[in-house]
Design a protein around this motif. Structure first.
Motif, PDB file in Angstrom:
ATOM      1  N   MET A   1      26.053  33.204 -16.956  1.00 54.78           N
ATOM      2  CA  MET A   1      25.064  32.413 -16.214  1.00 54.78           C
ATOM      3  C   MET A   1      25.502  30.960 -16.101  1.00 54.78           C
ATOM      4  N   ALA A   2      26.032  30.437 -17.203  1.00 51.88           N
ATOM      5  CA  ALA A   2      26.492  29.043 -17.213  1.00 51.88           C
ATOM      6  C   ALA A   2      27.641  28.847 -16.233  1.00 51.88           C
ATOM      7  N   ALA A   3      28.536  29.862 -16.174  1.00 52.68           N
ATOM      8  CA  ALA A   3      29.680  29.787 -15.267  1.00 52.68           C
ATOM      9  C   ALA A   3      29.212  29.790 -13.810  1.00 52.68           C
ATOM     10  N   ALA A   4      28.194  30.614 -13.514  1.00 51.88           N
ATOM     11  CA  ALA A   4      27.647  30.688 -12.155  1.00 51.88           C
ATOM     12  C   ALA A   4      27.008  29.359 -11.757  1.00 51.88           C
ATOM     13  N   GLU A   5      26.283  28.744 -12.683  1.00 53.16           N
ATOM     14  CA  GLU A   5      25.649  27.451 -12.421  1.00 53.16           C
ATOM     15  C   GLU A   5      26.703  26.368 -12.178  1.00 53.16           C
ATOM     16  N   LEU A   6      27.769  26.437 -12.973  1.00 58.70           N
ATOM     17  CA  LEU A   6      28.855  25.465 -12.822  1.00 58.70           C
ATOM     18  C   LEU A   6      29.533  25.611 -11.469  1.00 58.70           C
ATOM     19  N   PHE A   7      29.724  26.875 -11.047  1.00 63.63           N
ATOM     20  CA  PHE A   7      30.350  27.126  -9.743  1.00 63.63           C
ATOM     21  C   PHE A   7      29.455  26.627  -8.609  1.00 63.63           C
ATOM     22  N   CYS A   8      28.153  26.830  -8.758  1.00 58.57           N
ATOM     23  CA  CYS A   8      27.204  26.350  -7.738  1.00 58.57           C
ATOM     24  C   CYS A   8      27.220  24.823  -7.661  1.00 58.57           C
ATOM     25  N   ASP A   9      27.334  24.185  -8.830  1.00 59.41           N
ATOM     26  CA  ASP A   9      27.445  22.716  -8.853  1.00 59.41           C
ATOM     27  C   ASP A   9      28.728  22.270  -8.154  1.00 59.41           C
ATOM     28  N   LEU A  10      29.786  23.062  -8.339  1.00 57.15           N
ATOM     29  CA  LEU A  10      31.085  22.732  -7.735  1.00 57.15           C
ATOM     30  C   LEU A  10      31.026  22.777  -6.219  1.00 57.15           C
ATOM     31  N   ILE A  11      30.407  23.836  -5.679  1.00 53.12           N
ATOM     32  CA  ILE A  11      30.388  24.001  -4.219  1.00 53.12           C
ATOM     33  C   ILE A  11      29.204  23.294  -3.556  1.00 53.12           C
ATOM     34  N   ALA A  12      28.397  22.609  -4.364  1.00 56.42           N
ATOM     35  CA  ALA A  12      27.237  21.900  -3.806  1.00 56.42           C
ATOM     36  C   ALA A  12      27.661  20.669  -3.007  1.00 56.42           C
ATOM     37  N   SER A  13      28.834  20.130  -3.308  1.00 58.41           N
ATOM     38  CA  SER A  13      29.315  18.941  -2.594  1.00 58.41           C
ATOM     39  C   SER A  13      30.443  19.322  -1.642  1.00 58.41           C
ATOM     40  N   HIS A  14      30.661  18.500  -0.640  1.00 56.06           N
ATOM     41  CA  HIS A  14      31.732  18.738   0.333  1.00 56.06           C
ATOM     42  C   HIS A  14      33.094  18.738  -0.351  1.00 56.06           C
ATOM     43  N   SER A  15      33.302  17.793  -1.256  1.00 57.21           N
ATOM     44  CA  SER A  15      34.579  17.678  -1.954  1.00 57.21           C
ATOM     45  C   SER A  15      34.861  18.909  -2.808  1.00 57.21           C
ATOM     46  N   GLY A  16      33.863  19.356  -3.566  1.00 59.16           N
ATOM     47  CA  GLY A  16      34.037  20.529  -4.412  1.00 59.16           C
ATOM     48  C   GLY A  16      34.269  21.791  -3.599  1.00 59.16           C
ATOM     49  N   ARG A  17      33.519  21.934  -2.509  1.00 60.92           N
ATOM     50  CA  ARG A  17      33.660  23.111  -1.647  1.00 60.92           C
ATOM     51  C   ARG A  17      35.054  23.147  -1.018  1.00 60.92           C
ATOM     52  N   ASP A  18      35.545  21.980  -0.617  1.00 65.12           N
ATOM     53  CA  ASP A  18      36.882  21.917  -0.008  1.00 65.12           C
ATOM     54  C   ASP A  18      37.964  22.332  -0.998  1.00 65.12           C
ATOM     55  N   LYS A  19      37.788  21.975  -2.260  1.00 60.56           N
ATOM     56  CA  LYS A  19      38.772  22.349  -3.288  1.00 60.56           C
ATOM     57  C   LYS A  19      38.821  23.855  -3.478  1.00 60.56           C
ATOM     58  N   VAL A  20      37.661  24.487  -3.464  1.00 65.69           N
ATOM     59  CA  VAL A  20      37.611  25.942  -3.591  1.00 65.69           C
ATOM     60  C   VAL A  20      38.266  26.604  -2.380  1.00 65.69           C
ATOM     61  N   MET A  21      37.958  26.097  -1.194  1.00 65.28           N
ATOM     62  CA  MET A  21      38.538  26.648   0.032  1.00 65.28           C
ATOM     63  C   MET A  21      40.053  26.436   0.076  1.00 65.28           C
TER      64      MET A  21
END
Length: 240
Positions: A1-21
């Protein structure tokens, strides 16, 4: 659950989403080269996936020039820098970053047939785009290296020459953590520079000399390091 929340925090911003992409794009690029374990049909699918994600990243960059312009205006002539050289380097970096975006827009418009350009003109704009990208990464890396040299090489020497300085264990831990993060930034941006220059035409340094799957590895490593740094930043912000 913590990992899922962390991932959601990561993709919540444009910068974080771009890194994943970015990681998805270049990992697929690695897999798009047919070999003994990857069939040609599957390699083509990975190539299409990589291409589409790359186009999506380019689309999301269409409004990135606004934050860059605002940052440049706030930075001004770099009077807050320690030396005139650092100020000049900062101003040049901002100029190159701002000029990159309209060129990138022209390439995007051409790729989507909104702006009609013949093959020769399109190729020229692609080269100009690669030149500005390479210059931007080089200048930003130069600034990072100067900052790293000042914080982690010059300053510790001055402290030792001055007879040492008593610091708490927590301060030492914070310094070590910052040194590690700064080292990762240097490695990440060095990978980005290798990647950017490889997109230049043959004859320009190592332009066009690196195989596609190797470019994919370089891009993936850079993206993974970027995600790691972003996750550390998120965790640190939650503690405060």
């Amino acid at each position: 659950m913590a990992a899922a929340e962390l991932f959601c925090d990561l993709i919540a911003s444009h910068s974080g989403r771009d890194k994943v992409m970015k990681v998805l794009c270049y990992t697929a690029k690695v897999l798009s080269t047919p070999n003994s374990t990857i069939k040609t049909e599957n390699a083509k699918k990975f190539y299409i996936f990589s291409s589409r994600v790359s186009q999506a990243r380019a689309t999301l960059r269409l409004i990135d020039d606004l934050p860059a312009i605002l940052y440049a205006l706030k930075y001004g002539l770099g009077r807050q820098e320690k030396t005139r050289f650092d100020a000049v380097l900062g101003v040049l970096t901002n100029i190159v970053d701002i000029l990159f975006f309209p060129v990138d827009k022209i390439c995007w418009l051409s790729d989507h047939n909104i702006l009609q350009l013949d093959k020769e003109k399109k190729s020229k704009w692609d080269v100009i785009n690669s030149v500005f990208w390479s210059l931007s990464v080089f200048l930003n890396l130069s600034r990072v290296l100067r900052d790293y040299h000042d914080k982690h090489i010059v300053t510790p020497r001055l402290i030792l020459d001055d007879g040492g300085e008593k610091t708490s264990i927590s301060s030492k831990d914070q310094y070590e953590q910052q040194r590690v993060m700064d080292s990762i930034t240097v490695v990440r941006m060095s990978l980005d520079l290798v990647h950017a220059v490889s997109s230049l035409p043959k004859g320009c340094l190592w332009g066009g000399e690196i195989k596609s799957w190797k470019v994919g590895v370089i891009g993936s490593l850079s993206g993974i390091l970027g995600i790691y740094q972003y996750v550390v930043k998120i965790k640190k912000s939650k503690k405060h």
